[in-house]
Design a protein around this motif. Structure first.
Motif, PDB file in Angstrom:
ATOM      1  N   LYS A 103       0.651  -1.407  -0.110  1.00  0.00           N
ATOM      2  CA  LYS A 103      -0.188  -0.357  -0.026  1.00  0.00           C
ATOM      3  C   LYS A 103       0.844   1.071  -0.071  1.00  0.00           C
ATOM      4  O   LYS A 103       1.861   1.453   1.115  1.00  0.00           O
ATOM      5  N   SER A 104       0.475   2.125  -0.696  1.00  0.00           N
ATOM      6  CA  SER A 104       1.218   2.913  -0.671  1.00  0.00           C
ATOM      7  C   SER A 104       0.064   4.200  -1.449  1.00  0.00           C
ATOM      8  O   SER A 104      -0.959   4.063  -1.440  1.00  0.00           O
ATOM      9  N   TYR A 105      -0.037   5.426  -2.168  1.00  0.00           N
ATOM     10  CA  TYR A 105      -0.393   6.455  -1.804  1.00  0.00           C
ATOM     11  C   TYR A 105      -1.085   6.513  -3.557  1.00  0.00           C
ATOM     12  O   TYR A 105      -2.055   6.638  -4.196  1.00  0.00           O
TER      13      TYR A 105
ATOM     14  N   VAL B 260       5.484  18.047   4.393  1.00  0.00           N
ATOM     15  CA  VAL B 260       5.591  17.034   4.288  1.00  0.00           C
ATOM     16  C   VAL B 260       5.572  16.513   2.318  1.00  0.00           C
ATOM     17  O   VAL B 260       4.620  15.944   2.400  1.00  0.00           O
ATOM     18  N   CYS B 261       6.511  16.239   1.944  1.00  0.00           N
ATOM     19  CA  CYS B 261       6.363  15.692   0.416  1.00  0.00           C
ATOM     20  C   CYS B 261       6.881  14.753  -0.469  1.00  0.00           C
ATOM     21  O   CYS B 261       6.156  13.895  -1.043  1.00  0.00           O
ATOM     22  N   GLY B 262       7.795  14.124   0.774  1.00  0.00           N
ATOM     23  CA  GLY B 262       8.760  12.923   0.406  1.00  0.00           C
ATOM     24  C   GLY B 262       9.571  12.487   1.499  1.00  0.00           C
ATOM     25  O   GLY B 262      10.040  14.236   1.996  1.00  0.00           O
TER      26      GLY B 262
ATOM     27  N   VAL C 212       2.239  19.612  11.407  1.00  0.00           N
ATOM     28  CA  VAL C 212       2.857  18.640  10.310  1.00  0.00           C
ATOM     29  C   VAL C 212       2.219  17.779   9.130  1.00  0.00           C
ATOM     30  O   VAL C 212       0.780  17.974   9.524  1.00  0.00           O
ATOM     31  N   GLN C 213       2.201  18.718   8.158  1.00  0.00           N
ATOM     32  CA  GLN C 213       0.857  18.039   7.119  1.00  0.00           C
ATOM     33  C   GLN C 213       1.500  17.573   5.786  1.00  0.00           C
ATOM     34  O   GLN C 213       2.029  17.947   5.285  1.00  0.00           O
ATOM     35  N   GLY C 214       0.508  15.963   5.673  1.00  0.00           N
ATOM     36  CA  GLY C 214       1.804  15.538   4.688  1.00  0.00           C
ATOM     37  C   GLY C 214       1.045  15.611   2.908  1.00  0.00           C
ATOM     38  O   GLY C 214      -0.647  15.931   3.705  1.00  0.00           O
ATOM     39  N   PHE C 215       1.006  15.712   2.221  1.00  0.00           N
ATOM     40  CA  PHE C 215       0.188  16.182   1.314  1.00  0.00           C
ATOM     41  C   PHE C 215       0.940  15.558  -0.685  1.00  0.00           C
ATOM     42  O   PHE C 215       2.474  15.233  -0.501  1.00  0.00           O
ATOM     43  N   ILE C 216      -0.155  15.229  -1.188  1.00  0.00           N
ATOM     44  CA  ILE C 216       0.308  14.113  -2.098  1.00  0.00           C
ATOM     45  C   ILE C 216       0.099  15.638  -3.923  1.00  0.00           C
ATOM     46  O   ILE C 216      -1.293  15.567  -3.424  1.00  0.00           O
TER      47      ILE C 216
ATOM     48  N   THR D 243      -1.107  15.376  -6.392  1.00  0.00           N
ATOM     49  CA  THR D 243      -2.348  15.248  -7.602  1.00  0.00           C
ATOM     50  C   THR D 243      -3.434  14.627  -6.119  1.00  0.00           C
ATOM     51  O   THR D 243      -4.759  15.734  -7.478  1.00  0.00           O
ATOM     52  N   ASP D 244      -3.146  15.176  -5.684  1.00  0.00           N
ATOM     53  CA  ASP D 244      -4.448  15.841  -4.432  1.00  0.00           C
ATOM     54  C   ASP D 244      -5.114  17.348  -4.645  1.00  0.00           C
ATOM     55  O   ASP D 244      -6.162  17.720  -4.521  1.00  0.00           O
TER      56      ASP D 244
END
Lengths: 345, 345
Positions: A57-59, A245-247, A282-286, A288-289
């Motif tokens: 599982k990943s995004y 947090v992008c990577g 702290v905020q993760g983001f992808i 493509t969203d």
């Protein structure tokens, strides 16, 4: 039409190796209605591809064994079965690691060669540049006079983040691997300072150097590397600091992200305590969203790129067969700037 | 006036022990102009006090060796040199671990005995209840139909968080230590489920149990314990999940938060990856930053407490001398509900 492609031959155990890839040739069908046949000019190599090579599982789903490696490319339309495109048009699409591809026209974006060199659609004006812009704007919330730190400072994301931060009146401090990159970050990209993580034997040393380079502490840490840089920055975060947090490329190829966790001391308690005590967000983001904001990004950044206020640098590998080695270089930080593969002229 | 107090005799090395405290007696001055002399009725014991026993930087200064242990208490005014208070009034103030105190009237809050029993000003209607309310509202951003997990579910903060989540239409799943607490959480506090972390040999087992109790995943994890519960919850977080961080009692007494980090596997890479992949918002907060919203909290929650829709439970130790042992019980999770010391009738 005959074409060549690079498939995932096996999943990496630990670091990626040549053996994980295989070059194959095949025959492409003619484009069906609504489809386009194109030849790839420039293939983009990006850290996220490492995640696709692992099962689980990943995004986004993993690439299956025997499938073409995923990737975006700038390509020239050879044959179109859709009114939106004509032969000779340049397009951006998910052609993968391949010399040619047939894709639905609906999934392609037009690349305007008058805006900037076409390969920039994969870098400074593409996904990586957009990632830097969006993460900084939406989650970094930069304020004039603050201090920002970003790792992989000469990379496609880090160089955008640092230059935008400078334009917004922040002190921008980079971390990069090796003296050449650090020099480039300061002299060409305009960072206020850039520290060589390879010259620091451990995170404590890097932290001391960062503390000197950030006399007022750190308000925004743009996270794209993890590892030693994260451990060095965390104790320097100011109250109310933000960490988009992008990577975390520093951990991708070490197995640290697998079910076993990393080795050594457990840094999670200390990180969690810093988040609490300094009230960090702290905020993760992808990315493509967030593509509904891509137009806003281009509107601001394309003029800055055109008039040179945002510089960019590409590391170009020649020929599709060079992609695996170039990708391994990228994961090891041996690239210098946005990693591209020039597949055809 | 003669009074007794408990001072910090030495800093703990690892777990807190009786030897870190010493009972002393002393003489209080008469209240100067603007000051109030009061006798303490109820002293509050809270996890944050563990941080004050260590030297070094936290969000508040450490208690010095030989100083009175810090703490809030409900006290009765004996003598007032300020027009705001008269003998017999009940007040809330930072009297510390002491039988009596002299404090500026400006730093005291009036406690209304008609609103609820006075000791609730230290718990369900005081700082811990407010912490649960504020963290959930401001950073948990609960949506009807979502799932929330909170540790120390029968504690002063956790029981507020779980009950509020239920009232807002969320599924509330607690984690607590021992079958009695878990029973209480479900039967008296209305949690949908509560898991006994002591019965789970490791975080993987706890995670499996939590996965069953949270069939739709976890949208809000209210963090007040850290440790095994955090490790169990992280892999269950849904995309867009929120983690308000107000404490991590599970690590306070283990030395894990010191400069050396914890022992065992490094869980930071996995935690960071989850934050990225699931696009989590992790937000630390310190309740003292938010007291401008205390009135809003009381307006909503006091009626809920009065009519029984929010239940509360106190663990009462008798006499000031019982405070050190009661505090050690709290850190070990051996208390049951809000830990109070009844210093006088």
């Amino acid at each position: 039409m005959e074409y060549s492609r690079i498939v995932l031959a096996s999943r990496p155990e630990g670091r990626v190796s040549e053996n994980n890839f295989r070059v194959e040739s095949g025959i492409l069908p003619r484009p069906a209605k609504g489809e386009v046949l194109a030849r790839v000019l420039y293939l983009s190599l990006d850290p996220y591809m490492r995640g696709r090579m692992d099962a689980g599982k990943s995004y986004a789903p993993a690439v299956e064994i025997g499938e073409t490696m995923e990737g975006r490319a700038v390509a020239e339309v050879l044959e179109s079965n859709d009114p939106a495109f004509a032969p000779g048009d340049l397009v951006l699409g998910s052609f993968g690691w391949a010399s040619h591809g047939v894709l639905p026209a609906a999934g392609l974006m037009r690349v305007d060669p008058d805006l900037a060199p076409p390969s920039t659609a994969l870098g400074v004006l593409g996904m990586p540049g957009f990632t830097g812009w969006l993460g900084l704007e939406a989650f970094g919330r930069p304020q004039k006079g603050e201090t920002l730190v970003v790792g992989a400072a000469t990379g496609a994301v880090g160089s955008m983040v640092g230059q935008l931060a400078r334009l917004r009146g922040l002190r921008a401090v980079g971390v990069a691997g090796g003296p050449e990159k650090c020099d480039f970050a300061v002299k060409e990209l305009g960072f206020d300072a850039c520290l060589d993580h390879r010259a620091a034997p451990d995170s404590a040393t890097l932290r001391k150097q960062l503390a000197q380079a950030c006399p007022d502490g750190v308000d925004v840490y743009f996270e794209n590397v993890g590892d030693k840089t994260l451990e060095a920055v965390l104790p320097l975060m100011n109250v109310g600091g933000r960490i988009p947090v992008c990577g975390m490329i520093g951990w991708y190829d070490l197995g640290a992200l697998g079910a076993g966790g990393g080795t050594g001391r457990n840094m999670l308690p200390l990180a969690w305590r810093t988040i609490l005590v300094q009230r960090l967000a702290v905020q993760g983001f992808i990315i493509t969203d967030h593509y509904h904001r891509f137009g806003e990004f281009l509107t601001e950044v394309a003029p800055l790129v055109r008039d040179g206020r945002i510089a960019w640098h590409e590391d170009v590998a020649e020929g599709l067969e060079a992609a695996p080695q170039a990708f391994m270089n990228l994961l090891a930080g041996r690239n210098f700037g946005k990693q591209i593969v020039k597949v055809a002229q």
